[in-house]
Structures are given as C-alpha cells and as structure tokens.
Design an enzyme around this catalytic site. Structure first.
Site: not given
Length: 284
Positions: A130-131, A134, A206
């Site tokens: 997930h990071e 980003h 998100e």
C-alpha cells in the site's frame, strides 16, 4: 500531473496567506509575510519528508538490523519498477505506517514498532505494498506538502492571534474592533480550513493505494487483515502525532480520540469499506 497542479496551488496559497496576514500590519508586514511565505513554500517542498519523519520520531534502519523489512520492500519496489526507498522505524506502540517524500527517487517508508509486533509478515507485506503504491502513484508529494501547508496555516493562525492580542492591525482609518475581530476569525478558521484540506486530499488516494497495492501482490487478503488489526489498535493505543501529519498514515492514528465534529475531520475512508472492497476483488 494532477498532483503536481494541486501541489502548486497549495504552495501558492500558503505563500499568499503569509502575505495577506503580513498586510494587516502595513507594507512592512506584507514584505515580511512575503519573505516568510517564500521560506515556508521552499521548506514545504524540499524538506516535507524530513519534517514528517521527525514528527514521527522515526530513525533510519539498516538492512543488517532488519533484513526481512528490507527484503519485502526491495521486492515490492522491483515489482513497481521504482527505486528502493529509505526505510525508517518509529518508536510508537500503535501499529501504523506511512510513506513520504517529494518523488520516488527521494521517498521514505516508515513503520512503527507496534506494527512490527502485531502483524504477520504477510500482513505487513500488504501494508508495505500500500505504501509503495502511494510512492508509485505520486501521492507522497501532495500528502507531504499538504501536511507542511497545514502546519504553515496553523503557524500563521497563531501569528494572527498574537498580533490581535497585542493590538495589531495597521491602517489609521480601520475600525480597530472590526480589524481585531477579523484577525481572530482568521486565526480560528484557518486550522479548520487545514483539516478540510487534508480530508479532501486523503480519501480517494487511500482507496487507490489499497487497490494498486493488492494488485501489486496479486492478493488483497493480507492488507485487509492488516487494516482490521491496525484500526482496532488505533482506537485503543494512543499516538502523539499532530493532526497535520495524521493523514499520511495508512489508518488515521487519531481514531481513538474524541474530537468534536469527528466526521468532518475524518481523513480516511471507513476501514470496513476498504476491507470490503479488497475482499470483493475490486483490485483485480
């Protein structure tokens, strides 16, 4: 391109705000506001990642210290075709994580001590995917700058408050009471504007990071379980972090605090909806 435009608008707005505040104290004040504004704008762009890391009290770790952490991130970075980010660990007991930096070449990923103790490596892999997403989606610049701008707005509001208390507000014919009331109103409303700004920036990002992170791994279950665990702990284990940087974390670290108008200040989508999307295969 969209994030670059948003970043430009945010930085220009911050600089303009500083000049506007300075103008309440005459021409000299406007010039001082311009200088301070330029300093804040430059610092927000070049040092937003350093500010975020310091706010988390995180320290950079080496591969010799944490080989599993490095192995997972190196694999994810290779899959996403991006440079290896710098890796940090924050001493916070609450399980959480965030990414920061102005571009993939100057990116950093940080996890808390709590997340290392609570999640399995499979779940942590989902969080790190997930990071990394980003970073790949170029969210980290707008996120980092938004946090720095929010801090700048809060700082400006405090300057205005002190100026009003000390009887500031130049201009011979200006109604003093009205001028002070306007200054106080700005000081009270600026933090609210910053919070609304963060809310507007965070929610869709998100969802997209969840989707692309799960797609990077070919599985959304690890991230779904991680989100549930982190959310549960965030309501029980406090974290000392300012509101400006809370929006950068995978789960809002201030979820457990009782805040007036909490729904207005929510910077993340509901965890239940994120988990449902992952388990429904929305990432495919």
């Amino acid at each position: 391109m969209r994030n670059t435009l948003k970043t430009t608008v945010l930085l220009a707005g911050l600089g303009g705000l500083m000049v506007l505040i300075g103008s309440f104290f005459g021409t000299t004040g406007a010039v001082i506001g311009l200088v301070v504004g330029l300093a804040f704008v430059g610092g927000s762009y070049w040092f937003s990642d350093t500010i975020a890391i310091r706010a988390a009290r995180a320290r950079e770790v080496t591969e010799a210290e944490m080989p599993e952490y490095f192995a997972i991130v190196r694999d994810l970075a290779a899959r996403a075709d991006m440079p290896m980010p710098r890796l940090y660990v924050s001493p916070e007991a609450q399980p959480n994580a965030f990414a920061t930096g102005r571009n993939p070449e100057h990116a950093a990923v940080a996890v808390t001590e709590g997340i290392l103790q609570v999640l399995t490596w499979d779940e942590l892999r989902g969080v790190l995917a997930h990071e990394i997403s980003h970073v790949g989606n170029r969210d980290i610049l707008i996120s980092s700058v938004a946090a720095a701008v929010a801090m700048g707005i809060t700082f400006s509001a405090r300057m205005v408050m002190w100026g009003a208390m000390l009887g500031g507000g130049g201009g011979g014919d200006r109604d003093r009471d009205g001028g002070i009331f306007g200054l106080l109103a700005m000081a009270l409303l600026a933090p609210l504007a910053a919070a609304v700004l963060q809310m507007a920036l965070s929610r869709s990002r998100e969802f997209e990071a969840d989707r692309s992170g799960a797609a990077l791994l070919g599985d959304g279950e690890g991230l779904a379980r991680a989100l549930q665990k982190i959310d549960a702990y965030a309501h029980q284990v406090p974290m000392q972090i300012d509101q400006a940087h809370a929006q950068a974390y995978i789960i809002n670290p201030l979820s457990g605090r009782r805040v007036q108008f909490a729904s207005l200040f929510r910077t993340h989508p509901p965890t239940e909806e994120r988990v449902a999307r992952l388990r429904a295969g929305a990432w495919r």
